[in-house]
Design a protein around this motif. Structure first.
Motif, mmCIF file in Angstrom:
data_model
loop_
_atom_site.group_PDB
_atom_site.id
_atom_site.type_symbol
_atom_site.label_atom_id
_atom_site.label_comp_id
_atom_site.label_asym_id
_atom_site.label_seq_id
_atom_site.Cartn_x
_atom_site.Cartn_y
_atom_site.Cartn_z
ATOM 1 N N LEU A 78 -13.008 -6.043 7.332
ATOM 2 C CA LEU A 78 -12.708 -5.659 6.205
ATOM 3 C C LEU A 78 -11.721 -5.865 5.178
ATOM 4 O O LEU A 78 -10.774 -6.641 6.073
ATOM 5 C CB LEU A 78 -12.552 -3.836 6.522
ATOM 6 C CG LEU A 78 -13.787 -3.158 7.028
ATOM 7 C CD1 LEU A 78 -13.300 -1.916 7.506
ATOM 8 C CD2 LEU A 78 -15.194 -3.233 6.467
ATOM 9 N N PRO A 79 -11.734 -5.783 3.836
ATOM 10 C CA PRO A 79 -12.647 -5.176 3.060
ATOM 11 C C PRO A 79 -14.033 -5.959 2.769
ATOM 12 O O PRO A 79 -14.658 -5.321 1.821
ATOM 13 C CB PRO A 79 -11.749 -4.694 2.012
ATOM 14 C CG PRO A 79 -11.037 -5.906 1.854
ATOM 15 C CD PRO A 79 -10.546 -6.601 3.122
ATOM 16 N N PHE B 274 -4.708 1.486 6.874
ATOM 17 C CA PHE B 274 -4.114 2.496 6.474
ATOM 18 C C PHE B 274 -4.274 3.652 7.100
ATOM 19 O O PHE B 274 -3.262 4.539 7.483
ATOM 20 C CB PHE B 274 -4.701 2.947 5.120
ATOM 21 C CG PHE B 274 -4.466 4.397 4.366
ATOM 22 C CD1 PHE B 274 -3.240 4.261 3.943
ATOM 23 C CD2 PHE B 274 -5.175 5.336 4.326
ATOM 24 C CE1 PHE B 274 -2.713 5.516 3.121
ATOM 25 C CE2 PHE B 274 -4.765 6.765 3.925
ATOM 26 C CZ PHE B 274 -3.490 6.611 3.357
ATOM 27 N N ILE B 275 -5.594 3.785 8.102
ATOM 28 C CA ILE B 275 -5.629 4.758 8.988
ATOM 29 C C ILE B 275 -4.763 4.807 9.985
ATOM 30 O O ILE B 275 -4.074 5.847 10.486
ATOM 31 C CB ILE B 275 -7.208 5.015 9.457
ATOM 32 C CG1 ILE B 275 -8.057 5.215 8.130
ATOM 33 C CG2 ILE B 275 -7.542 6.009 10.418
ATOM 34 C CD1 ILE B 275 -9.698 4.928 8.343
ATOM 35 N N LEU C 181 0.987 -1.159 0.060
ATOM 36 C CA LEU C 181 0.004 0.026 -0.148
ATOM 37 C C LEU C 181 0.723 1.146 -0.045
ATOM 38 O O LEU C 181 1.877 1.479 0.803
ATOM 39 C CB LEU C 181 -0.902 -0.183 1.065
ATOM 40 C CG LEU C 181 -1.765 1.039 1.519
ATOM 41 C CD1 LEU C 181 -2.965 1.255 0.360
ATOM 42 C CD2 LEU C 181 -2.693 0.744 2.737
ATOM 43 N N GLY C 182 0.511 2.224 -0.864
ATOM 44 C CA GLY C 182 1.317 3.603 -0.971
ATOM 45 C C GLY C 182 0.799 4.328 0.240
ATOM 46 O O GLY C 182 -0.344 4.404 0.668
ATOM 47 N N HIS D 144 -6.110 -0.078 -5.885
ATOM 48 C CA HIS D 144 -7.424 -0.053 -5.377
ATOM 49 C C HIS D 144 -7.163 1.197 -4.386
ATOM 50 O O HIS D 144 -6.135 1.066 -3.603
ATOM 51 C CB HIS D 144 -7.450 -1.637 -4.767
ATOM 52 C CG HIS D 144 -8.758 -1.552 -3.833
ATOM 53 N ND1 HIS D 144 -10.152 -1.568 -4.484
ATOM 54 C CD2 HIS D 144 -8.884 -1.446 -2.432
ATOM 55 C CE1 HIS D 144 -10.909 -1.599 -3.458
ATOM 56 N NE2 HIS D 144 -10.310 -1.623 -2.289
ATOM 57 N N ASP D 145 -8.382 1.713 -4.145
ATOM 58 C CA ASP D 145 -8.459 2.811 -3.214
ATOM 59 C C ASP D 145 -8.591 2.508 -1.753
ATOM 60 O O ASP D 145 -9.582 1.608 -1.624
ATOM 61 C CB ASP D 145 -9.537 3.809 -3.494
ATOM 62 C CG ASP D 145 -9.594 5.017 -2.383
ATOM 63 O OD1 ASP D 145 -8.882 4.944 -1.614
ATOM 64 O OD2 ASP D 145 -10.315 5.963 -2.630
ATOM 65 N N ALA D 146 -7.521 2.340 -0.880
ATOM 66 C CA ALA D 146 -7.725 1.647 0.349
ATOM 67 C C ALA D 146 -7.607 2.739 1.510
ATOM 68 O O ALA D 146 -7.236 2.341 2.911
ATOM 69 C CB ALA D 146 -6.362 0.599 0.747
#
Length: 499
Positions: free
Chosen positions: A249-250, A234-235, A207-208, A226-228
């Motif tokens: 999730l997801p 990520f948070i 993940l970027g 993919h928008d993560a």
């Protein structure tokens, strides 16, 4: 007459057997439930530890891949700046100067976005000046490898992850970029060599920092870009670079998530093991436990019924009833968890001690004690651990009172204890015992391999100085204890009228 006696004894006996049977069954099911919960937690903890180690290996593998890409790009850049012309990139591939097959798509792009050297045949009209990997390097002075989001190649006509390195001219001007494009699958190829590769629904992701995936797999299904940004890992990674937790999730499949943010590159590796797979072995055993508990319950009921019939027909039921009454009597006067006297027995002993002290003009002290910090330990580690902690505390208290005296340690409930110190010679004797108690309870406790720290607040009174009745002394000791707790805990305080 015999009929009346037989029935007189059988009614309480049957009731007692029924209660004991129900208590045994309840205890059995509670014990099985505790074992099931414990084994489930252990399975999750074991998976978390294994995934944490795997995430470290994944991180290191990805760093090696990125460093190798950066070295190839730096080599091409150095050749370009040194000779002032397009390097023979194809020759490097042909003579195996570049040996990593994943880096075979390599291009040198000038400051206007034109491709001046490439491993591929590039039409002259192809221009990269609008690409993110180009504009990002154009507006930065940092000499870092930039891992872009996936793009559809204008030359390769395939989805690729561009990784670019800035070309800086003498004087600091922008001279273009060296770009390496790799298949998104290469970023997660490490996963294919692990034992988890055969498991379905296992999540592997790179993940970027922008919140978009550079490469992702769920089971054997590949995905990328993919928008993560809404994903919890990520948070969390924004404030905690390394972490583990359980989420659904997801795709609404509960997973144990382990993630690590790379130090050298703005990327995060994520591993997600399905929860049902993590606890699969334990779940199989749990089914056997429940079956065994059910069979044992039937056996207990059968035994209870048979025993009731036998005892109803035998006069020996009287002995069983007396033994049962003795056990119940003991239970009403002792704490079930620690085995210490409870409030009832403690008050009886205090009354006897006060009567003796009044006749012989002796000193008697009563201590009221509360454990500092017990609630937080109980909340964090669970009631089973809290019970184990109370047992340890009870044993430490017993070790501090005088073995040859009539001293009594009692538990009133929760984390509250009371201590009777009988036949004292001076207040100094009481204070010495109190200090020993405070020191003993300040020593670390070990609960399930975890060390916890507690202390105690103690209120103290003396007979007859602080009162001449038990109710008065207990009330004053309780007030002194709260005063000690309010004054900062881990200390004792004698009662005074200003307490």
């Amino acid at each position: 007459m015999a009929h009346e006696k037989r029935h007189a004894f059988s009614v309480p006996t049957c009731l007692l057997i029924a209660l004991l049977s129900l208590a045994s069954i309840a205890t059995l099911w509670l014990a099985v439930s505790h074992v099931v919960d414990t084994e489930r937690e252990q399975a999750i903890e074991s998976t978390m530890q294994a995934d944490a180690n795997l995430a470290i290996a994944f991180e290191q593998d990805l760093i090696r891949t990125l460093k190798a890409a950066e070295q190839v790009a730096a080599f091409a850049r150095k050749s370009y700046l040194l000779h002032g012309k397009a390097p023979d990139i194809r020759g490097w591939i042909k003579d195996h100067t570049i040996r990593e097959h994943m880096f075979t798509i390599l291009s040198v792009v000038d400051a206007q976005g034109r491709i001046i050297a490439s491993t591929q045949d590039t039409p002259p009209e192809v221009n990269y000046s609008d690409r993110d990997f180009f504009t990002t390097q154009q507006h930065t002075k940092e000499d870092k490898l930039y891992v872009s989001r996936a793009v559809f190649g204008r030359v390769s006509h395939q989805w690729r992850i561009p990784m670019s390195l800035r070309i800086t001219l003498d004087g600091g001007g922008f001279g273009g970029v060296v770009v390496i494009a790799i298949d998104p699958a290469y970023l997660t190829h490490f996963y294919q060599h692990t034992a988890k590769a055969s498991q379905t629904n296992t999540l592997v992701q790179v993940l970027g920092a922008d919140g978009y995936t550079r490469g992702s797999q769920i089971g054997g299904t590949m995905d990328f870009d993919h928008d993560a940004r809404a994903q919890p890992w990520f948070i969390r990674a924004k404030t905690h670079p390394v972490g583990q937790f359980v989420t659904d999730l997801p795709d609404r499949i509960p997973r144990i998530i382990s993630y690590r943010t790379l130090d050298q590159y703005p990327l995060t590796v994520v591993l997600g093991t399905p929860l049902d797979q993590a606890v699969a072995g334990a779940s199989k055993r749990h089914n056997r436990y429940w079956i065994a508990a059910g069979l044992t319950t039937l056996a207990l009921l059968a035994v209870a019924g048979l025993l009731t019939i036998i005892l109803a027909r035998q006069r020996a039921s009287t002995l069983a009833l007396l033994a049962s009454e003795a056990r119940l009597t003991h239970a009403t006067r002792h704490d079930a968890l620690t085995g210490l006297p409870n409030r009832v027995l403690f008050q009886e002993r205090c009354q006897r001690a006060l009567a003796t002290a009044q006749r012989h003009r002796r000193l008697v002290a009563i201590l009221y004690l509360d454990l500092d910090g017990f609630k937080s330990v109980n909340d964090e580690y669970g009631h089973a651990s809290g019970d184990a902690l109370l047992k340890q505390a009870a044993q430490r208290l017993l070790q501090q009172v005088r073995a040859t005296s009539q001293d009594t340690v009692a538990r009133f409930g929760g984390d509250e204890f009371a201590i009777l110190l009988d036949d004292l010679h001076a207040r100094a004797d009481t204070e010495r015992i109190i200090r020993d108690i405070l020191a003993a309870l300040s020593e670390p406790f070990t609960i399930k391999g975890t060390t916890v720290q507690l202390s105690a607040s103690i209120g103290a009174v003396e007979y007859p100085q602080h009162g001449n009745t038990l109710d008065m002394l207990m009330g004053h000791a309780d007030a002194a204890m709260y005063a000690a707790k309010k004054a900062g805990k881990n200390q004792f305080m004698w009662w005074s009228p200003t307490t």
